[in-house]
Design a protein around this motif. Structure first.
Motif, mmCIF file in Angstrom:
data_model
loop_
_atom_site.group_PDB
_atom_site.id
_atom_site.type_symbol
_atom_site.label_atom_id
_atom_site.label_comp_id
_atom_site.label_asym_id
_atom_site.label_seq_id
_atom_site.Cartn_x
_atom_site.Cartn_y
_atom_site.Cartn_z
ATOM 1 N N MET A 576 0.811 -1.214 0.000
ATOM 2 C CA MET A 576 0.000 0.000 0.000
ATOM 3 C C MET A 576 0.848 1.270 0.000
ATOM 4 O O MET A 576 0.340 2.366 -0.268
ATOM 5 N N SER A 577 2.147 1.134 0.268
ATOM 6 C CA SER A 577 3.035 2.298 0.226
ATOM 7 C C SER A 577 3.486 2.625 -1.195
ATOM 8 O O SER A 577 4.105 3.663 -1.428
ATOM 9 N N VAL A 578 3.205 1.720 -2.137
ATOM 10 C CA VAL A 578 3.620 1.907 -3.522
ATOM 11 C C VAL A 578 2.441 2.452 -4.323
ATOM 12 O O VAL A 578 1.365 1.843 -4.341
ATOM 13 N N SER A 579 2.629 3.571 -4.984
ATOM 14 C CA SER A 579 1.540 4.200 -5.739
ATOM 15 C C SER A 579 1.648 3.848 -7.215
ATOM 16 O O SER A 579 2.730 3.954 -7.807
ATOM 17 N N PRO A 580 0.543 3.444 -7.824
ATOM 18 C CA PRO A 580 0.569 3.208 -9.271
ATOM 19 C C PRO A 580 0.731 4.518 -10.024
ATOM 20 O O PRO A 580 0.401 5.595 -9.512
ATOM 21 N N SER A 581 1.241 4.433 -11.231
ATOM 22 C CA SER A 581 1.449 5.617 -12.063
ATOM 23 C C SER A 581 0.564 5.530 -13.295
ATOM 24 O O SER A 581 0.523 4.482 -13.956
ATOM 25 N N SER A 621 -7.184 -2.047 -2.769
ATOM 26 C CA SER A 621 -6.699 -1.436 -4.009
ATOM 27 C C SER A 621 -6.962 -2.415 -5.154
ATOM 28 O O SER A 621 -6.050 -3.060 -5.669
ATOM 29 N N THR A 624 -4.983 -3.762 -8.947
ATOM 30 C CA THR A 624 -3.794 -2.912 -9.063
ATOM 31 C C THR A 624 -2.517 -3.727 -9.135
ATOM 32 O O THR A 624 -1.599 -3.398 -9.889
#
Length: 647
Positions: A576-581, A621, A624
């Protein structure tokens, strides 16, 4: 029609389309959608949007095309599960309001297998010649005698282990049961064996049986002093070279009173030397010339030896390697170590086995690496003098296969830790492979020691035989040995080690390697250029993918080893600390500290914990994260870059 009118109509149509799109976007989506399987049915649930004008939710099974319109307030749809082998079933939920506007919708998945795609494994047998010549080997026996020492006193187990090693110096005829799994491993290997009954004695029935059968092969009882822990190291080496049995004074009394000395002579080394330094100086002069040329052992008595004695002593005795128990951070001990290593003059590829005396035993690398010696952690590795008797073997795996990568997605590989440690390979990992019923439901990289192709080819073959298509066997830090690259480079032989490392990894069948403590970029670049693998998972504290200049070198991908996950919740928090781009795919790796994450007491809980965390991340999420084997992640990155992507 005039050009002006046509232009106005065109603009009007575009404005209407934009308005319609805004109308779609302005319809709230369902909240907390999820899907679970119960009794072969897919149960889709959600919470209706906050908006008061919600009329219905349309739920569509994207596998079959079946759609159900569910009135506001019901918040549940049930679908029959199609009978196929899809790894995930997708369902789309769209909200319809009273004005008949429809939301863009959300897609959720019922994940049956967390791999983006499962690829078939290939025949693991390789025609390549396995690497050899760095470890002790003996001759196999047609039948091995098995002695059960599980009920013996721990102090007697030390004597049994060294006896076993001396017995097995030429031919592997002796095997010890320290715990239940050691018998299972013989059965798994198809090894003919005879379980020798314990002898009648007041205690130590396993040792007594071993002693009675093999006593005549020995010359001495070597009495060492528990108050001088270094004397255990000396006793092991003397026993290996002089056909001795190392014993405490209490064990000597037990033997004399209940088992009989026979023709054995008592060699009492207590008080023989004025100091630890004198003892090691004597060993350097008298024993070192007859020690194994590429093996040494940090194999003394750790503080827990009475409760949980080490098990590698048989291999130390069989190989006649130099044994020491010294702290490389202590100046006086370091002086002794320097004398040992200068005398032995170990060539590149030599190994120290056991574990370091310092609080962080890994730090032994900081001394040994500068003397051409890599680390093979092995303190609780049992029966090494038996398993090394089998012919070496080379292996192979399929190549990595690129997946379908898209912007807005996060592509994740997960690996198990500690496979460079052969006692982990023989114990904890073996238990996971035997007991975890959910293996294969999540793609995992499984770290192992490439040196097993010579040290214990039967164990490495066990993992090849029993791996699922969703498991990749990989090399732990830092390849075929555990080294600190920055320290090894100080030996002046780093380039030679890298060439050797590449060969051992190739014939072990590994495409992925983990790397630690190679922070200097010039040494890291050398590693990337000479590794011979597809993926280097770098655990450096000083570099990261974004900060490294060497992210893709000669077809070798570098990726961060990632967060070291110790407890349940760590994987979820990391994901959850990794954000998709929206502009590109994100590639990510997670490292599970297996002995912590994978067990609850002695119970294996690795996959059930991991699956719970992945389900939680999927719920919070949706759609994802895509999960791949490390080699497939590497192939995906390379294809993405080849097609113009920026990594």
């Amino acid at each position: 029609m005039s050009l002006l009118l046509l232009t106005l109509l065109t603009l009007s149509c575009k404005e209407q389309e934009a308005a319609a799109a805004d109308q779609l976007n302005n319809v709230d989506e369902v909240r907390a959608p999820r899907v679970i399987e119960i009794d072969g049915k897919a149960i889709v649930t959600w919470i209706d949007p906050y908006a008061a004008d919600v009329q219905a939710v349309v739920v569509k099974d994207l596998q079959t095309g079946e759609a159900q319109t569910i009135e506001s307030g019901v918040e549940k749809a049930v679908f029959e599960m199609p009978q196929n082998d899809a790894s995930a079933y997708q369902f789309e939920l769209k909200v319809v309001n009273k004005a008949q506007s429809i939301s863009l919708g959300v897609i959720i998945r019922l994940v049956k297998n967390w791999a983006q795609q499962v690829h078939d494994a290939i025949d693991y047998h390789s025609t390549a010649t396995p690497q050899q010549g760095l470890f002790f080997r003996n001759k196999p026996a047609s039948q091995v005698n098995v002695f059960d020492i599980r009920k013996d006193d721990n102090i007697s187990k030390l004597s049994s282990a060294v006896m076993q090693g001396v017995i097995n110096q030429i031919q592997a005829t002796c095997y010890l049961l320290w715990e239940d799994q050691h018998l299972n491993q013989l059965v798994d290997a198809g090894a003919p064996h005879t379980l020798v009954a314990g002898a009648t004695a007041s205690k130590n029935p396993g040792f007594a049986s071993l002693y009675k059968k093999y006593r005549d092969q020995f010359k001495y009882l070597i009495v060492w002093d528990e108050n001088e822990s270094w004397s255990w190291s000396l006793a092991q080496m003397i026993a290996a070279q002089e056909k001795g049995i190392p014993v405490t004074a209490t064990m000597k009394d037990f033997i004399e009173q209940e088992l009989g000395l026979g023709s054995l002579q008592v060699m009492d080394i207590r008080g023989r030397w004025a100091s630890k330094k004198d003892a090691y100086d004597w060993a350097i002069a008298q024993l070192a010339p007859h020690c194994h040329p590429t093996l040494c052992f940090s194999g003394g008595l750790r503080s827990d030896y009475k409760d949980n004695p080490w098990r590698l002593y048989d291999y130390a005795a069989a190989s006649k390697g130099f044994v020491f128990w010294l702290d490389e951070t202590n100046a006086a001990d370091q002086t002794i170590m320097r004398s040992i290593f200068d005398k032995m003059n170990y060539p590149v590829g030599s190994s120290v086995m056991g574990y370091g005396m310092n609080e962080n035993g890994d730090e032994l690398n900081r001394f040994t690496n500068t003397h051409n010696v890599g680390f093979v952690v092995s303190d609780y590795y049992a029966n090494g003098s038996y398993w090394c008797s089998f012919p070496g073997k080379a292996f192979q795996q399929r190549q990595g296969i690129a997946g379908d990568v898209q912007s807005g997605k996060i592509y994740v590989a997960i690996s198990l830790s500690d496979g460079d440690n052969i006692q982990f390979d023989a114990n904890s990992l073996y238990q996971i492979f035997k007991e975890d019923a959910h293996r294969g439901e999540v793609p995992l990289g499984v770290t192992l020691a490439a040196g097993l192709q010579e040290l214990n080819p039967k164990l490495l073959e066990f993992y090849y035989q029993h791996r699922t298509p969703n498991e990749e066997l990989t090399a732990g830090p830092s390849g075929f040995q555990f080294i600190y690259g920055d320290q090894y480079a100080q030996s002046g032989q780093y380039a030679e080690w890298l060439q050797m490392n590449s060969k051992w990894l190739q014939t072990a069948g590994f495409h992925t390697v983990h790397l630690w403590n190679t922070d200097e970029q010039m040494y890291f670049k050398q590693y990337m250029e000479n590794s011979g693998v597809d993926l280097v998972l770098d655990g450096s504290d000083r570099t990261s993918t974004n900060g490294s200049a060497y992210k893709l070198v000669n077809g070798v991908v570098r990726a961060d080893q990632g967060t070291h996950c110790r407890a349940e919740g760590d994987v979820y928090r990391d994901l959850m600390s990794v954000s998709p781009s929206p502009r590109r795919p994100i590639f990510h790796h997670i490292y599970l500290l297996t002995n912590y994450y994978g067990f609850e007491g002695k119970k294996v809980v690795l996959y059930e914990r991991l699956i719970r965390e992945l389900k939680r991340a999927e719920q919070d999420s949706p759609n994802t994260f895509e999960f791949m084997l490390p080699m497939d992640l590497a192939a995906s990155i390379k294809e993405y870059v080849a097609n113009g992507g920026i990594y």
